[in-house]
Design an enzyme around this catalytic site. Structure first.
Site, PDB file in Angstrom:
ATOM      1  N   ASP A   6      24.630   6.257 -92.804  1.00  0.00           N
ATOM      2  CA  ASP A   6      24.829   7.053 -91.599  1.00  0.00           C
ATOM      3  C   ASP A   6      25.569   6.236 -90.542  1.00  0.00           C
ATOM      4  O   ASP A   6      25.271   6.322 -89.352  1.00  0.00           O
ATOM      5  CB  ASP A   6      23.463   7.526 -91.062  1.00  0.00           C
ATOM      6  CG  ASP A   6      23.601   8.610 -90.018  1.00  0.00           C
ATOM      7  OD1 ASP A   6      24.642   9.275 -89.988  1.00  0.00           O
ATOM      8  OD2 ASP A   6      22.662   8.783 -89.221  1.00  0.00           O
TER       9      ASP A   6
ATOM     10  N   CYS B 267      18.878  27.226-103.707  1.00  0.00           N
ATOM     11  CA  CYS B 267      18.326  27.927-102.542  1.00  0.00           C
ATOM     12  C   CYS B 267      18.091  29.408-102.827  1.00  0.00           C
ATOM     13  O   CYS B 267      17.204  30.026-102.227  1.00  0.00           O
ATOM     14  CB  CYS B 267      19.254  27.782-101.337  1.00  0.00           C
ATOM     15  SG  CYS B 267      19.183  26.160-100.544  1.00  0.00           S
TER      16      CYS B 267
ATOM     17  N   CYS C 236      16.643  32.622-100.433  1.00  0.00           N
ATOM     18  CA  CYS C 236      15.765  32.147 -99.360  1.00  0.00           C
ATOM     19  C   CYS C 236      16.547  31.878 -98.075  1.00  0.00           C
ATOM     20  O   CYS C 236      17.608  31.255 -98.097  1.00  0.00           O
ATOM     21  CB  CYS C 236      15.041  30.879 -99.809  1.00  0.00           C
ATOM     22  SG  CYS C 236      13.940  30.186 -98.560  1.00  0.00           S
TER      23      CYS C 236
ATOM     24  N   CYS D 260      14.607  28.194 -87.355  1.00  0.00           N
ATOM     25  CA  CYS D 260      15.261  27.355 -86.341  1.00  0.00           C
ATOM     26  C   CYS D 260      14.956  27.898 -84.942  1.00  0.00           C
ATOM     27  O   CYS D 260      15.300  29.042 -84.618  1.00  0.00           O
ATOM     28  CB  CYS D 260      16.770  27.316 -86.572  1.00  0.00           C
ATOM     29  SG  CYS D 260      17.632  26.307 -85.351  1.00  0.00           S
TER      30      CYS D 260
ATOM     31  N   CYS E 268      14.011  17.304 -84.521  1.00  0.00           N
ATOM     32  CA  CYS E 268      13.303  18.521 -84.923  1.00  0.00           C
ATOM     33  C   CYS E 268      13.270  18.562 -86.444  1.00  0.00           C
ATOM     34  O   CYS E 268      14.258  18.220 -87.095  1.00  0.00           O
ATOM     35  CB  CYS E 268      14.031  19.744 -84.365  1.00  0.00           C
ATOM     36  SG  CYS E 268      13.298  21.334 -84.844  1.00  0.00           S
TER      37      CYS E 268
ATOM     38  N   CYS F 237      10.841  24.761 -95.457  1.00  0.00           N
ATOM     39  CA  CYS F 237      11.528  24.903 -96.745  1.00  0.00           C
ATOM     40  C   CYS F 237      10.537  24.852 -97.910  1.00  0.00           C
ATOM     41  O   CYS F 237       9.759  23.900 -98.023  1.00  0.00           O
ATOM     42  CB  CYS F 237      12.562  23.788 -96.910  1.00  0.00           C
ATOM     43  SG  CYS F 237      13.410  23.824 -98.501  1.00  0.00           S
TER      44      CYS F 237
END
Length: 383
Positions: free
Chosen positions: A144, A198, A201, A208, A251, A258
């Protein structure tokens, strides 16, 4: 690079790299190429939409992020590594449910992952170099910390697929992990990419708080609480402050909701163990810290990089969202005269919210008192 190993040797090396990675504490290792051309239009459209907000470095490096070979000329492969970070006693729900506590994204409770993961990647590279003493390998580790599309690379390396919340997901491990890369000029055999799982879903999109996931696989960072509390340097938009709740650094909502994270294992890395002052901290306690106390507690933590001013800004918003308490009003008023303009703006907003709640509480108490008086008068035998 001369003296390139044979295909058989490269195959064995790839297996050794995965074994060495496990010994260093990585939960998974994958290997991929450097072709990210398919992601260039997606990256450009995201930038053109302004979804990167104030993260000017995203636009500054532009499509270079999709071209690992420009970071390290001669790169042939990317070794992608994954390590879980969720502590055994994370207390996510209990902290989010108590608005008097401050919620810190669970990845930031322990030591700064940049240092931990990069050190492991460097040791992995050194071990590979030792196994090939006749070669001078060219490599660079990243965590990162460089203009590179880490998640697409990890997806190609088979570590998981990019979910609708734009984070990497693994069928057995969920998404609560860090990833890092080792760029190298060695033509190692590549792993098969992961298949998306996914399905239909949309739990992350619905969960959010600020509606930052504007469509499947599209995140508007300008609305994201992680961006607003960490990357964003200025005032938090007033229309988003209430939705932030008690989240003071990052957050996790889209990950916690999930379904794949039902299977997320706890970390085995001691450096990611929570600092007790940060696990379930009281907002008023954090707001009382001086800058020196903040720097002391966050030494070696990723939280330190936002600085004391943003820390206070975030806390002021959370205190404005907390239930009315005279102690909160007192603490906010004490900060008004000594805060920077940025913090003062959020302190003023928090005071306004607290006073509105006080007025509402008084109205509700008066209504309740009238109801009790009426019951005692009209139904004396049942009072």
């Amino acid at each position: 690079m001369s003296n390139t190993p044979s295909q058989s040797q490269l195959h064995n090396l790839a297996q050794d790299i995965k074994q060495w990675g496990a010994e260093l504490g990585f939960d998974s290792i994958g290997i991929c190429g450097v072709d990210l051309r398919a992601h260039e239009p997606l990256l450009q459209s995201w930038l053109d939409a302004g979804f990167h907000g104030q993260m000017e470095y995203m636009a500054r490096h532009g499509l270079m992020r999709a071209r690992p070979g420009e970071l390290l000329p001669g790169t042939l492969r990317v070794i992608s590594a994954r390590i879980n970070y969720m502590p055994e006693d994370a207390r996510c729900a209990t902290t989010l449910e108590d608005p008097t506590l401050g919620y810190i994204s669970r990845y930031a409770l322990g030591r700064d992952y940049h240092k931990v993961v990069r050190k492991k990647l460097k040791l992995l590279a050194e071990r590979l170099q030792q196994a090939l003493p006749e070669l001078k390998l060219n490599y660079r580790p990243f965590v990162d910390s460089a203009p590179i599309l880490e998640r697409p690379l990890a997806e190609q390396a088979g570590l998981g697929w990019i979910g609708k919340h734009t984070l990497l997901l693994n069928q057995q491990q969920g998404s609560l992990f860090f990833i890092g890369e080792l760029l190298i000029d060695l033509p190692l055999p590549m792993d098969a990419p992961a298949n998306p799982e996914c399905g239909k879903c949309t739990a992350c999109i619905k969960a959010c708080p600020t509606g930052a996931i504007v469509a499947p696989y599209q995140l508007d960072a300008r609305r994201c609480i992680s961006y607003l509390t960490i990357e964003h340097a200025g005032p938090i938009p007033p229309e988003l402050r209430s939705a932030i709740g008690n989240r003071i650094y990052g957050c996790d909502d889209c990950q916690l909701i999930c379904p794949w994270n039902r299977y997320a294992p706890v970390t085995q890395e001691s450096d990611f163990s929570p600092r007790q002052q940060l696990l379930q901290p009281e907002l008023l306690e954090l707001f009382s810290w001086s800058e020196s106390e903040f720097l002391k507690v966050t030494e070696g933590s990723p939280i330190r990089r936002i600085g004391f001013e943003r820390w206070q800004r975030n806390l002021a918003v959370a205190l404005g969202n907390a239930p009315y308490q005279p102690r909160i009003i007192e603490a906010l008023e004490q900060r008004q005269a000594v805060s920077s303009e940025l913090v003062k703006e959020h302190v003023d907003w928090a005071l306004e919210q607290q006073k509105l709640k006080k007025d509402q509480e008084q109205v509700e108490n008066r209504q309740k008192a009238r109801l009790i008086r009426w019951i005692k008068k009209a139904l004396p035998f049942h009072a």
